[in-house]
Design a protein around this motif. Structure first.
Motif, PDB file in Angstrom:
ATOM      1  N   VAL A  48       0.863  -1.183   0.000  1.00  9.79           N
ATOM      2  CA  VAL A  48       0.000   0.000   0.000  1.00  9.79           C
ATOM      3  C   VAL A  48       0.896   1.227   0.000  1.00  9.79           C
ATOM      4  O   VAL A  48       1.803   1.340   0.829  1.00  9.79           O
ATOM      5  N   SER A  49       0.645   2.141  -0.936  1.00 11.66           N
ATOM      6  CA  SER A  49       1.426   3.373  -0.994  1.00 11.66           C
ATOM      7  C   SER A  49       0.496   4.537  -1.306  1.00 11.66           C
ATOM      8  O   SER A  49      -0.540   4.365  -1.953  1.00 11.66           O
ATOM      9  N   GLN A  50       0.881   5.713  -0.836  1.00 11.06           N
ATOM     10  CA  GLN A  50       0.082   6.911  -1.069  1.00 11.06           C
ATOM     11  C   GLN A  50       0.959   8.031  -1.577  1.00 11.06           C
ATOM     12  O   GLN A  50       2.039   8.294  -1.043  1.00 11.06           O
ATOM     13  N   ASP A  51       0.511   8.682  -2.641  1.00  7.22           N
ATOM     14  CA  ASP A  51       1.177   9.864  -3.169  1.00  7.22           C
ATOM     15  C   ASP A  51       0.814  11.045  -2.273  1.00  7.22           C
ATOM     16  O   ASP A  51      -0.348  11.447  -2.200  1.00  7.22           O
ATOM     17  N   LYS A  52       1.804  11.613  -1.607  1.00  6.40           N
ATOM     18  CA  LYS A  52       1.541  12.674  -0.645  1.00  6.40           C
ATOM     19  C   LYS A  52       1.019  13.945  -1.309  1.00  6.40           C
ATOM     20  O   LYS A  52       0.328  14.743  -0.675  1.00  6.40           O
ATOM     21  N   LYS A  53       1.348  14.154  -2.575  1.00  5.92           N
ATOM     22  CA  LYS A  53       0.907  15.362  -3.259  1.00  5.92           C
ATOM     23  C   LYS A  53      -0.553  15.252  -3.702  1.00  5.92           C
ATOM     24  O   LYS A  53      -1.341  16.171  -3.525  1.00  5.92           O
ATOM     25  N   THR A  54      -0.897  14.136  -4.327  1.00  3.71           N
ATOM     26  CA  THR A  54      -2.248  13.975  -4.872  1.00  3.71           C
ATOM     27  C   THR A  54      -3.187  13.239  -3.934  1.00  3.71           C
ATOM     28  O   THR A  54      -4.406  13.331  -4.077  1.00  3.71           O
ATOM     29  N   GLY A  55      -2.631  12.498  -2.974  1.00 11.03           N
ATOM     30  CA  GLY A  55      -3.461  11.701  -2.078  1.00 11.03           C
ATOM     31  C   GLY A  55      -3.893  10.375  -2.665  1.00 11.03           C
ATOM     32  O   GLY A  55      -4.566   9.588  -1.990  1.00 11.03           O
ATOM     33  N   ILE A  56      -3.517  10.096  -3.918  1.00  9.97           N
ATOM     34  CA  ILE A  56      -3.908   8.844  -4.572  1.00  9.97           C
ATOM     35  C   ILE A  56      -3.242   7.664  -3.873  1.00  9.97           C
ATOM     36  O   ILE A  56      -2.051   7.690  -3.570  1.00  9.97           O
ATOM     37  N   VAL A  57      -4.024   6.620  -3.634  1.00  9.73           N
ATOM     38  CA  VAL A  57      -3.540   5.420  -2.943  1.00  9.73           C
ATOM     39  C   VAL A  57      -3.466   4.263  -3.936  1.00  9.73           C
ATOM     40  O   VAL A  57      -4.392   4.059  -4.735  1.00  9.73           O
ATOM     41  N   THR A  58      -2.368   3.525  -3.902  1.00 13.22           N
ATOM     42  CA  THR A  58      -2.196   2.346  -4.751  1.00 13.22           C
ATOM     43  C   THR A  58      -2.106   1.113  -3.874  1.00 13.22           C
ATOM     44  O   THR A  58      -1.289   1.059  -2.950  1.00 13.22           O
ATOM     45  N   VAL A  59      -2.957   0.141  -4.163  1.00 13.68           N
ATOM     46  CA  VAL A  59      -2.965  -1.133  -3.437  1.00 13.68           C
ATOM     47  C   VAL A  59      -2.538  -2.223  -4.409  1.00 13.68           C
ATOM     48  O   VAL A  59      -3.062  -2.304  -5.530  1.00 13.68           O
ATOM     49  N   SER A  60      -1.598  -3.056  -4.001  1.00 18.01           N
ATOM     50  CA  SER A  60      -1.093  -4.116  -4.877  1.00 18.01           C
ATOM     51  C   SER A  60      -0.991  -5.427  -4.116  1.00 18.01           C
ATOM     52  O   SER A  60      -0.721  -5.446  -2.913  1.00 18.01           O
ATOM     53  N   ILE A  61      -1.218  -6.511  -4.843  1.00 15.97           N
ATOM     54  CA  ILE A  61      -1.053  -7.865  -4.299  1.00 15.97           C
ATOM     55  C   ILE A  61      -0.287  -8.683  -5.331  1.00 15.97           C
ATOM     56  O   ILE A  61      -0.616  -8.669  -6.518  1.00 15.97           O
ATOM     57  N   GLU A  62       0.737  -9.390  -4.872  1.00 11.76           N
ATOM     58  CA  GLU A  62       1.621 -10.168  -5.734  1.00 11.76           C
ATOM     59  C   GLU A  62       1.519 -11.636  -5.361  1.00 11.76           C
ATOM     60  O   GLU A  62       1.825 -12.024  -4.233  1.00 11.76           O
ATOM     61  N   LEU A  63       1.077 -12.460  -6.322  1.00  7.34           N
ATOM     62  CA  LEU A  63       0.906 -13.892  -6.103  1.00  7.34           C
ATOM     63  C   LEU A  63       1.394 -14.661  -7.322  1.00  7.34           C
ATOM     64  O   LEU A  63       1.613 -14.085  -8.399  1.00  7.34           O
ATOM     65  N   GLU A  64       1.499 -15.978  -7.162  1.00  3.34           N
ATOM     66  CA  GLU A  64       1.847 -16.823  -8.299  1.00  3.34           C
ATOM     67  C   GLU A  64       0.702 -16.892  -9.300  1.00  3.34           C
ATOM     68  O   GLU A  64       0.927 -16.995 -10.508  1.00  3.34           O
ATOM     69  N   ASP A  65      -0.518 -16.840  -8.815  1.00  6.32           N
ATOM     70  CA  ASP A  65      -1.702 -16.908  -9.664  1.00  6.32           C
ATOM     71  C   ASP A  65      -2.147 -15.491 -10.013  1.00  6.32           C
ATOM     72  O   ASP A  65      -2.601 -14.746  -9.138  1.00  6.32           O
ATOM     73  N   PRO A  66      -2.044 -15.060 -11.282  1.00  3.82           N
ATOM     74  CA  PRO A  66      -2.420 -13.682 -11.628  1.00  3.82           C
ATOM     75  C   PRO A  66      -3.905 -13.403 -11.448  1.00  3.82           C
ATOM     76  O   PRO A  66      -4.290 -12.278 -11.115  1.00  3.82           O
ATOM     77  N   VAL A  67      -4.740 -14.424 -11.663  1.00  6.21           N
ATOM     78  CA  VAL A  67      -6.184 -14.236 -11.500  1.00  6.21           C
ATOM     79  C   VAL A  67      -6.519 -13.955 -10.042  1.00  6.21           C
ATOM     80  O   VAL A  67      -7.289 -13.044  -9.718  1.00  6.21           O
ATOM     81  N   LYS A  68      -5.936 -14.748  -9.152  1.00 11.05           N
ATOM     82  CA  LYS A  68      -6.185 -14.540  -7.726  1.00 11.05           C
ATOM     83  C   LYS A  68      -5.632 -13.202  -7.255  1.00 11.05           C
ATOM     84  O   LYS A  68      -6.221 -12.549  -6.378  1.00 11.05           O
ATOM     85  N   ALA A  69      -4.505 -12.788  -7.803  1.00 15.75           N
ATOM     86  CA  ALA A  69      -3.930 -11.494  -7.412  1.00 15.75           C
ATOM     87  C   ALA A  69      -4.909 -10.364  -7.697  1.00 15.75           C
ATOM     88  O   ALA A  69      -5.113  -9.471  -6.861  1.00 15.75           O
ATOM     89  N   ALA A  70      -5.540 -10.385  -8.870  1.00 19.99           N
ATOM     90  CA  ALA A  70      -6.514  -9.346  -9.211  1.00 19.99           C
ATOM     91  C   ALA A  70      -7.780  -9.477  -8.366  1.00 19.99           C
ATOM     92  O   ALA A  70      -8.319  -8.479  -7.878  1.00 19.99           O
ATOM     93  N   GLU A  71      -8.252 -10.705  -8.181  1.00 25.57           N
ATOM     94  CA  GLU A  71      -9.468 -10.916  -7.392  1.00 25.57           C
ATOM     95  C   GLU A  71      -9.266 -10.472  -5.948  1.00 25.57           C
ATOM     96  O   GLU A  71     -10.139  -9.819  -5.368  1.00 25.57           O
ATOM     97  N   TRP A  72      -8.139 -10.822  -5.358  1.00 21.96           N
ATOM     98  CA  TRP A  72      -7.874 -10.442  -3.974  1.00 21.96           C
ATOM     99  C   TRP A  72      -7.794  -8.930  -3.825  1.00 21.96           C
ATOM    100  O   TRP A  72      -8.301  -8.372  -2.850  1.00 21.96           O
ATOM    101  N   THR A  73      -7.161  -8.267  -4.772  1.00 23.61           N
ATOM    102  CA  THR A  73      -7.012  -6.811  -4.673  1.00 23.61           C
ATOM    103  C   THR A  73      -8.367  -6.119  -4.665  1.00 23.61           C
ATOM    104  O   THR A  73      -8.652  -5.270  -3.802  1.00 23.61           O
ATOM    105  N   ASN A  74      -9.226  -6.466  -5.616  1.00 25.15           N
ATOM    106  CA  ASN A  74     -10.544  -5.849  -5.687  1.00 25.15           C
ATOM    107  C   ASN A  74     -11.415  -6.226  -4.493  1.00 25.15           C
ATOM    108  O   ASN A  74     -12.152  -5.395  -3.955  1.00 25.15           O
ATOM    109  N   ALA A  75     -11.318  -7.489  -4.074  1.00 26.56           N
ATOM    110  CA  ALA A  75     -12.124  -7.930  -2.931  1.00 26.56           C
ATOM    111  C   ALA A  75     -11.687  -7.253  -1.644  1.00 26.56           C
ATOM    112  O   ALA A  75     -12.517  -6.907  -0.794  1.00 26.56           O
ATOM    113  N   LEU A  76     -10.395  -7.040  -1.504  1.00 24.59           N
ATOM    114  CA  LEU A  76      -9.871  -6.408  -0.282  1.00 24.59           C
ATOM    115  C   LEU A  76     -10.376  -4.972  -0.157  1.00 24.59           C
ATOM    116  O   LEU A  76     -10.753  -4.529   0.937  1.00 24.59           O
TER     117      LEU A  76
END
Length: 304
Positions: free
Chosen positions: A168-196
């Motif tokens: 999880v990272s936040q741009d201090k200037k814009t306030g935009i937050v980026t959430v990332s999940i890294e897994l062996e399964d790319p489908v699960k990585a995307a599903e987990w990110t959106n579900a979280l």
């Protein structure tokens, strides 16, 4: 008549510095003993290639979020908070709406929030694929656990996810937050990110709704027990603010964060960087070979 000729001082000559080596000398030392770096450079490169080809491939899914402003989440009641802040403080009431972005991010990273989502059997398999036998459908483990169970513990699941997969990272200037999940399964990585993200918004929305209802119950009780006009007016203002918070919590799905760009299934691997591994390994082997060249040179000098 005295002799005015100044005394002659003896001239000292210094021997040449035999210990100094020029670049040509260094090159000759290396070239005459070239077998170490010609051997270890390619050898380390081959080892690095084997490691890179056998390394586990990971995919990273990312989502871009915009924090809801204070006005969006009902926290734009700053004027009301200033007017009735003393009374609210005595009553133990929070006039804020969805809370600050820092609090939302802290909740997203917290053990209490993440553990229930990570410790389902399906999610544990995605986190610990090296400890799951897909043929026998059982857990295997290479280390002792306190509970004498081969299934990974809640603490292990949380630690692996936060340290190896979650970001999880936040741009201090814009306030935009980026959430990332890294897994062996790319489908699960995307599903987990959106579900979280959806779970976080729902969790914070539920908390705000419960807190607003608790505050309303308290304020209505106090209102029925006092006849002082000034206090009743203050209570009415607080009741209005908490009613607004409750309405926003019930109606607003993106309570803490608006999803600007949801996570999609990544097509390109995030790691390993195979080319970098091979180059770094070959470079390390070459440095080791050069070190051996100078070791051999010094040994020959001692024997001479």
């Amino acid at each position: 008549m005295s002799d005015s000729t100044p005394p002659q001082h003896p001239q000292y000559t210094y021997p040449p510095e035999d210990d100094e080596l020029s670049l040509i000398d260094l090159w000759n030392i290396v070239w005459k003993r070239k077998w170490p770096w010609l051997t270890f450079g390619p050898l380390f490169g081959i080892v690095g290639t084997i490691i890179a080809l056998n390394a586990t491939v990971y995919f990273k899914a990312e989502a871009t979020l915009a924090p809801n402003t204070d006005e969006d989440t009902g926290g734009g009641l700053a004027a009301l908070a200033g007017q009735f802040g003393g009374l609210a403080s005595m009553a133990g009431i929070n006039l804020g709406g969805g809370g600050s972005t820092e609090n939302a991010i802290a909740t997203l990273k917290s053990r209490q929030f993440l553990t229930p989502l990570l410790t389902t059997n399906e999610n544990l398999i995605a986190l610990f694929p090296d400890e799951w036998d897909s043929d026998t459908k059982t857990w295997t483990v290479s280390k002792d656990r306190r509970n004498n169970d081969k299934r990974p513990t809640d603490q292990e699941a949380y630690d692996r996810f936060v340290k190896s997969s979650f970001g999880v990272s936040q741009d201090k200037k814009t306030g935009i937050v980026t959430v990332s999940i890294e897994l062996e399964d790319p489908v699960k990585a995307a599903e987990w990110t959106n579900a979280l993200i959806a779970q976080l918004n729902a969790h914070l929305r539920t908390q705000a709704r419960q807190e607003a209802q608790k505050n309303l119950d308290y304020l209505n009780n106090q209102l029925s027990q006092t006849q002082v006009i000034e206090i009743r007016e203050s209570l009415y203002g607080l009741i209005e603010s908490q009613t607004k918070n409750a309405m926003l919590a019930n109606a607003k799905e993106d309570f803490a964060f608006k999803v600007i760009d949801p996570a999609i299934v990544p097509e390109l691997k995030s790691k390993p960087k195979r080319g970098l591994i091979v180059i770094a390994s070959g470079f390390l082997g070459g440095i080791f070979g050069l070190f051996l060249c100078f070791v051999l040179y010094l040994k020959e000098q001692q024997q001479a």
